[in-house]
Design an enzyme around this catalytic site. Structure first.
Site, PDB file in Angstrom:
ATOM      1  N   CYS A 274       0.886  -1.181   0.000  1.00 20.57           N
ATOM      2  CA  CYS A 274       0.000   0.000   0.000  1.00 20.57           C
ATOM      3  C   CYS A 274       0.917   1.222   0.000  1.00 20.57           C
ATOM      4  O   CYS A 274       1.191   1.804   1.040  1.00 20.57           O
ATOM      5  CB  CYS A 274      -0.964   0.005   1.171  1.00 20.57           C
ATOM      6  SG  CYS A 274      -0.476  -0.936   2.624  1.00 20.57           S
ATOM      7  N   ALA A 275       1.399   1.571  -1.195  1.00 23.10           N
ATOM      8  CA  ALA A 275       2.595   2.382  -1.347  1.00 23.10           C
ATOM      9  C   ALA A 275       2.383   3.889  -1.255  1.00 23.10           C
ATOM     10  O   ALA A 275       3.341   4.629  -1.046  1.00 23.10           O
ATOM     11  CB  ALA A 275       3.263   2.061  -2.691  1.00 23.10           C
ATOM     12  N   GLY A 276       1.157   4.369  -1.454  1.00 20.93           N
ATOM     13  CA  GLY A 276       0.966   5.809  -1.476  1.00 20.93           C
ATOM     14  C   GLY A 276       1.223   6.478  -0.126  1.00 20.93           C
ATOM     15  O   GLY A 276       0.962   5.866   0.914  1.00 20.93           O
ATOM     16  N   PRO A 277       1.771   7.702  -0.139  1.00 19.28           N
ATOM     17  CA  PRO A 277       2.136   8.507  -1.297  1.00 19.28           C
ATOM     18  C   PRO A 277       3.514   8.228  -1.887  1.00 19.28           C
ATOM     19  O   PRO A 277       3.902   8.861  -2.855  1.00 19.28           O
ATOM     20  CB  PRO A 277       2.083   9.928  -0.741  1.00 19.28           C
ATOM     21  CG  PRO A 277       2.458   9.776   0.701  1.00 19.28           C
ATOM     22  CD  PRO A 277       1.877   8.462   1.135  1.00 19.28           C
ATOM     23  N   LYS A 280       8.241   5.716   1.556  1.00 21.28           N
ATOM     24  CA  LYS A 280       8.941   4.467   1.855  1.00 21.28           C
ATOM     25  C   LYS A 280       9.238   3.698   0.573  1.00 21.28           C
ATOM     26  O   LYS A 280      10.277   3.034   0.461  1.00 21.28           O
ATOM     27  CB  LYS A 280       8.116   3.625   2.822  1.00 21.28           C
ATOM     28  CG  LYS A 280       7.906   4.274   4.190  1.00 21.28           C
ATOM     29  CD  LYS A 280       7.063   3.405   5.087  1.00 21.28           C
ATOM     30  CE  LYS A 280       6.750   4.093   6.404  1.00 21.28           C
ATOM     31  NZ  LYS A 280       5.808   5.244   6.218  1.00 21.28           N
ATOM     32  N   ASP A 351       2.617  -0.872   4.868  1.00 22.39           N
ATOM     33  CA  ASP A 351       2.496   0.403   5.582  1.00 22.39           C
ATOM     34  C   ASP A 351       1.005   0.673   5.702  1.00 22.39           C
ATOM     35  O   ASP A 351       0.400   1.372   4.901  1.00 22.39           O
ATOM     36  CB  ASP A 351       3.207   1.502   4.795  1.00 22.39           C
ATOM     37  CG  ASP A 351       3.266   2.812   5.548  1.00 22.39           C
ATOM     38  OD1 ASP A 351       2.956   2.819   6.758  1.00 22.39           O
ATOM     39  OD2 ASP A 351       3.601   3.834   4.935  1.00 22.39           O
ATOM     40  N   CYS A 404       1.833   4.290  11.459  1.00 20.42           N
ATOM     41  CA  CYS A 404       2.218   5.545  12.126  1.00 20.42           C
ATOM     42  C   CYS A 404       1.238   5.801  13.268  1.00 20.42           C
ATOM     43  O   CYS A 404       0.725   6.901  13.445  1.00 20.42           O
ATOM     44  CB  CYS A 404       2.271   6.708  11.148  1.00 20.42           C
ATOM     45  SG  CYS A 404       0.742   7.029  10.263  1.00 20.42           S
TER      46      CYS A 404
END
Length: 476
Positions: A274-277, A280, A351, A404
């Site tokens: 779940c790469a956005g934005p 990482k 993430d 986070c």
């Protein structure tokens, strides 16, 4: 002449008010809408800094200001129109937290009210704000704070401007991760402190020494980090060309921990689920390229997919120049990757979407936007994504589960549930000593970061967002 100056709406205060309204009425994110508004209004330098301080100061401290303003009102503050509440908070921040002369703070806020809302509201704002200079912030707190011995949660909520449920959740998180709950006031205070701008040098494309040479100072923990105490990061050539990025040190460490874990066998195919934005993902893609591998970055939202593509531009350019395989970005649902590509990857990052309660320094509006119901709503998604990740990684490969948020419902409980459920299905997972691996990544001990086998960073202890990281190796 002075009267004309203070009865004219200045652009900086108008920008701050517009940002507050966008956050409240449109669910906008301040870190996205503020830079856009500053560019549109062509604000730079001190005016831009003042607008930024006004907007973020109100978002961080509005709970405290509302309690003080309530003492000056003859009706519940919730009954006021939302724009009027924001204008009163803007005035309160100038009067109680900034070195703005009292008459200037009142007159300019009243002028803005007259233009933005109307003459009637301007009279109310004028009457209320004229009462505030009677005491300084400490004096008002002494009057409005509930007794800590009788109601500690409400006392802390008002003093440090956090909803009560967030106060309770963070106290529980401290205890759950091995910290003394007496640290809670320090943690809440750290949430209200504006963070310095941290930069990450993408491995193989830039290094921290290059950033330090431009005037930044070395990061405290991450070997790829440098920290700016002022100035515009966009003015740095390395940031403009994408070889370096603005990224919290905790976020950097989360990605670096995955890259540092030992895998058994091949190590060329990596996945960001779940790469956005894309912060990482950029660290992972650059590191994978150094090792002869490549990253597949998955994002469910088309808009966020474009953000990921932008984040990876420098790595993609470098791959084109070297004739190697560039990172791949896909718009897809990360929950489905594990069943569509079982055992296809050597390293996987999850993430996970979360409440963001560990990043309140950067996204102060999240404390007012989130509710306890979000914990229940996000839990199934977090578990589904981690389940997909452990199915997508091959035996011997490693998964990093990252949030986070330090809240137990979004961290250890998610990992516990997935490890247990997958074990019943015959998929065995080993919890790696993530806390021990942190020492190898940072090159130094990181006191207070160990949370069992996981890593839990804290704003008040480490100067980072409250990132949680757990590494799992698939053993069957």
């Amino acid at each position: 002449m002075q009267q004309d100056r203070y009865t004219t709406v200045d652009v900086a205060r108008q920008v701050a008010f517009d940002v507050l309204r966008a956050v409240d009425a449109e669910d906008a994110y301040a870190n996205l809408v503020l830079p856009k508004t500053l560019r549109q209004r062509r604000l730079h330098g001190r005016d831009a800094a003042f607008a930024t301080e006004l907007a973020y100061g109100v978002l961080r401290s509005r709970g405290t200001y509302d309690a003080i303003l309530q003492a000056c009102l003859d009706r519940p503050i919730e009954q006021l129109d939302p724009p009027v509440r924001d204008l009163l908070r803007l005035g309160a921040h100038q009067l109680l937290a900034l070195r703005v002369p009292d008459h200037a703070a009142v007159a300019t806020t009243v002028a803005l009210t007259r233009v933005a809302v109307g003459t009637g509201a301007a009279g109310l704002v004028n009457a209320v704000l004229r009462k505030l200079p009677a005491r300084d912030l400490d004096g008002w707190l002494a009057e409005v704070l509930p007794d800590a011995a009788a109601d500690e949660d409400t006392h802390l909520a008002v003093r440090w401007s956090h909803p009560q449920w967030v106060v309770r959740s963070l106290r529980e998180a401290l205890r759950a991760h091995g910290q003394d709950a007496a640290q809670l006031p320090d943690l809440l205070a750290a949430d209200n402190a504006a963070p310095a701008v941290a930069l990450t040098a993408l491995p193989g494309l830039c290094d921290a020494a290059e950033l330090v040479a431009t005037g930044a100072r070395p990061g405290r923990w991450s070997p790829t980090a440098a920290v700016m105490d002022g100035g515009d990061p966009g003015a740095l050539p390395s940031v403009r060309d994408g070889r370096a990025r603005v990224q919290d040190e905790g976020s950097q460490l989360a990605a670096l921990l995955l890259t540092a874990a030992a895998v058994e066998g091949a190590d060329g195919r990596w996945l960001d689920l779940c790469a956005g934005p894309g912060g990482k993902a950029a660290v992972l893609a650059a590191t994978a390229a150094q090792r002869g591998g490549h990253l597949v970055a998955v994002e469910v939202s088309e808009h966020r997919t474009r953000l990921v593509e932008s984040s990876l531009q420098a790595v993609t350019r470098a791959a084109a120049q070297a004739g190697t395989r560039p990172p791949e970005v896909r718009t897809a649902d990360g929950r489905e990757v594990g069943t569509e590509e079982p055992g296809a990857y050597d390293r996987v990052l999850v993430d996970a979407p979360c409440t963001g309660l560990g990043a309140l320094r950067r996204r102060p509006e999240a404390r007012w936007r989130r509710t306890p119901a979000d914990l229940g709503a996000l839990g199934p998604l977090q578990r589904a994504l981690l389940t997909s990740a452990v199915q997508a990684v091959r035996p011997g490969g490693v998964v990093a589960y990252v949030t986070c948020s330090p809240v137990l419902a979004e961290t250890r409980l998610v990992v516990d549930d997935v490890v247990r459920a997958q074990g019943k299905r015959g998929l065995a997972l080993e919890r790696l000593d993530t806390a021990g691996l942190l020492h190898a990544v940072t090159g130094a001990a990181v006191p207070g970061a160990a949370a069992g086998t996981a890593v839990q960073l804290w704003p008040h202890l480490h100067g980072t967002d409250a990132m949680h990281v757990q590494l799992l190796r698939r053993t069957s």
